[in-house]
Design an enzyme around this catalytic site. Sequence first.
Site, mmCIF file in Angstrom:
data_model
loop_
_atom_site.group_PDB
_atom_site.id
_atom_site.type_symbol
_atom_site.label_atom_id
_atom_site.label_comp_id
_atom_site.label_asym_id
_atom_site.label_seq_id
_atom_site.Cartn_x
_atom_site.Cartn_y
_atom_site.Cartn_z
ATOM 1 N N LEU A 1 5.707 -1.661 -1.074
ATOM 2 C CA LEU A 1 6.872 -1.566 -0.201
ATOM 3 C C LEU A 1 7.249 -2.917 0.384
ATOM 4 O O LEU A 1 6.431 -3.844 0.409
ATOM 5 C CB LEU A 1 6.577 -0.555 0.913
ATOM 6 N N LYS B 1 -3.627 -12.818 0.895
ATOM 7 C CA LYS B 1 -2.275 -12.954 0.349
ATOM 8 C C LYS B 1 -1.411 -13.892 1.194
ATOM 9 O O LYS B 1 -0.749 -14.799 0.661
ATOM 10 C CB LYS B 1 -1.622 -11.568 0.263
ATOM 11 N N LYS C 1 9.806 -14.383 4.639
ATOM 12 C CA LYS C 1 9.135 -13.189 5.171
ATOM 13 C C LYS C 1 7.633 -13.407 5.255
ATOM 14 O O LYS C 1 6.995 -13.124 6.277
ATOM 15 C CB LYS C 1 9.445 -11.992 4.285
#
Length: 353
Positions: free
Chosen positions: A107, A224, A299
């Site tokens: 998502l 990540k 982001k």
Amino acid sequence: MAMRGLRIGKGISSYRYWTCSNWSYMNWNCNREFSSSTIPPQLERVGFIGLGNMGFQMATNLITAGYKVAVHDINENALKKFSEKGIPVAETPYQLSELSDVIITMLPSSSHVMEVFTGRNGLLHRSEVRPWLFIDSSTIDPQTSRRISRDVSNCHLKENKGFTEKPLVLDAPVSGGVPAAQAGTLTFMVGGLEEAYIAAKPLFLAMGKRTIYCGGPGNGSVAKICNNLAMAISMIGVSEALSLGQSLGVEASVLTNVFNSSSARCWSSDSYNPVPGVMQGVPSSRNYEGGFTSKLMAKDLGLATASVAEVGRNFPLTADAYNIYQKLCEDGHQLKDFSCVFRYCYDGKDEMS
């Protein structure tokens, strides 16, 4: 050897695990052999949520590998691509969970993940759940990953599985982008219970070529955002140096050759060079199209910035990188590959100019 929390029984092909003489032997070759074996029944029915550019390819690879996949997405067009091929679709995350042994989510953001898990008709709509394993491959902040882990741990299984008493969760973001998702060569960075990670490897290796266990809940998400932070700073540094070299009269291809033959060598110079005309097959060679967008990099840097604040540190390069990519997006380059920082921030020139 005693297991901690997850008892591997016949249903999860224990013979495969125990043919490896110890856990350290569970290396790449052993994993790859395991991934080509018969699908363990506890992993057979997979519910996949999030059918965007990445999720579509990942779900497709699971189907190709022989898993019984059902899907959910808020985008009806995405669902139609699967329903037309006879793949079951679900109207809500909870409905999908009732069809699945394992749930995989891919998502856009932390808020989307929370909504899918804890929102109305979400995966955890009831305290008793059917899936024994939840895998979130979204790139989100570690705090949200750890909250999801706690929420799942408070649930109970509808059916006694025999090998685990509680539902389990792994955070497993990926590296490689859409090309790797399509080719099935993603790298998974995984956080959560180690035994759950080992049991889930066949799923990961149906979608990727490498898995790295990073530790407890949230550590996959930590890995990540740290990886992408280093990648962004590296790209900015290489772009800055190459632009300076051009301004001082040295061609970018010459400087790239110097970098790649000396101590400045890095992925941003030798595999993903930001200067148009220096390297073929990378976004800079096609007007910065078809790569990892500046919007996504902004982001991820926002997640890194929030994590820096969370631990009370002062990391100026993190802040600078975040501001640079925010500015790129504000200037209308949000859909360009993040290597466009060379052109639009540092006024870098094409090699052929």
